[in-house]
Design a protein around this motif. Structure first.
Motif, PDB file in Angstrom:
ATOM      1  N   HIS A  27      42.547-138.604 -38.038  1.00 30.32           N
ATOM      2  CA  HIS A  27      42.571-139.310 -36.745  1.00 30.32           C
ATOM      3  C   HIS A  27      43.998-139.472 -36.229  1.00 30.32           C
ATOM      4  CE1 HIS A  27      38.316-139.983 -36.578  1.00 30.32           C
ATOM      5  NE2 HIS A  27      38.314-140.588 -37.751  1.00 30.32           N
ATOM      6  N   THR A  28      44.926-139.742 -37.121  1.00 32.83           N
ATOM      7  CA  THR A  28      46.323-139.884 -36.718  1.00 32.83           C
ATOM      8  C   THR A  28      46.865-138.579 -36.159  1.00 32.83           C
ATOM      9  OG1 THR A  28      46.704-141.656 -38.318  1.00 32.83           O
ATOM     10  CG2 THR A  28      48.645-140.444 -37.561  1.00 32.83           C
ATOM     11  N   ARG A  33      48.572-135.369 -31.481  1.00 32.09           N
ATOM     12  CA  ARG A  33      48.561-134.078 -30.794  1.00 32.09           C
ATOM     13  C   ARG A  33      47.716-134.090 -29.523  1.00 32.09           C
ATOM     14  NH1 ARG A  33      50.738-129.737 -33.147  1.00 32.09           N
ATOM     15  NH2 ARG A  33      49.124-128.317 -32.415  1.00 32.09           N
ATOM     16  N   HIS A  34      47.021-135.204 -29.285  1.00 30.07           N
ATOM     17  CA  HIS A  34      46.199-135.369 -28.079  1.00 30.07           C
ATOM     18  C   HIS A  34      45.141-134.279 -27.926  1.00 30.07           C
ATOM     19  CE1 HIS A  34      49.027-138.444 -26.957  1.00 30.07           C
ATOM     20  NE2 HIS A  34      50.014-137.571 -27.076  1.00 30.07           N
ATOM     21  N   ALA A  60      42.846-127.716 -25.906  1.00 28.02           N
ATOM     22  CA  ALA A  60      41.978-128.863 -26.160  1.00 28.02           C
ATOM     23  C   ALA A  60      41.741-129.156 -27.636  1.00 28.02           C
ATOM     24  CB  ALA A  60      40.625-128.647 -25.480  1.00 28.02           C
ATOM     25  N   GLU A  61      41.923-128.148 -28.506  1.00 28.24           N
ATOM     26  CA  GLU A  61      41.569-128.330 -29.906  1.00 28.24           C
ATOM     27  C   GLU A  61      42.534-127.606 -30.833  1.00 28.24           C
ATOM     28  OE1 GLU A  61      36.889-128.644 -30.488  1.00 28.24           O
ATOM     29  OE2 GLU A  61      37.453-126.731 -29.578  1.00 28.24           O
TER      30      GLU A  61
END
Length: 154
Positions: A27-28, A33-34, A60-61
């Motif tokens: 999650h961090t 990295r948004h 996006a990923e």
């Protein structure tokens, strides 16, 4: 580049403390990295094939693709090594872009650089592996801390 200082600063910059779960780390990294982080096992590959893991990014990923291994710790190390590259900023340019890795007309040298751990003694690879080791220790510490807590306090 002082690798130990770089790794220590990277760990401190995560603000996770000395122990944390893999999910906390994931999650961090996503938040920093948004973008979403997807971790995918490549079932048809084996670490003996020379491919341990690859990091590919889109707008996006981020994708961490890793080889199959019977050892959960080995698989974790594959993934943590790639996460370490992200945390250290080794993939902030086009080097990990999906379109660069998937186009059939890219030179073989570029494909090999993206998909295998070549030049294992480079500062970049040593720093990523050192950070991966530190991340693994933090995750192990979390498991041990939870276990000790349960043993003492029920």
């Amino acid at each position: 580049m002082n690798i130990e200082q770089t790794v220590s600063a990277a760990v401190a910059g995560l603000h996770l403390g000395n122990t944390f779960t893999f999910d906390n780390l994931r999650h961090t990294v996503q938040d920093r990295r948004h973008r979403r982080l997807r971790i995918v096992e490549l079932a048809d590959l084996d670490a003996h094939d020379g491919l341990c893991a690859a990091l590919l990014s889109t707008d996006a990923e981020d994708f961490v693709l890793h080889a199959r291994s019977d050892s959960a710790l080995h698989r974790q190390q594959f993934v943590l090594h790639e996460l370490a590259h992200m945390i250290l900023g080794h993939c902030d340019g086009d080097d990990c872009a999906v379109e660069e890795a998937l186009l059939p007309n890219i030179p073989p040298y570029t494909r090999a650089r993206l998909l295998t751990r070549q030049d294992l003694d480079s500062e970049t690879e040593i720093a990523a592996e050192s950070l991966a080791d530190r991340l693994a220790a933090g995750i192990r510490g979390s498991v041990f801390a939870e276990s000790a807590y349960s043993e003492v306090f029920g």
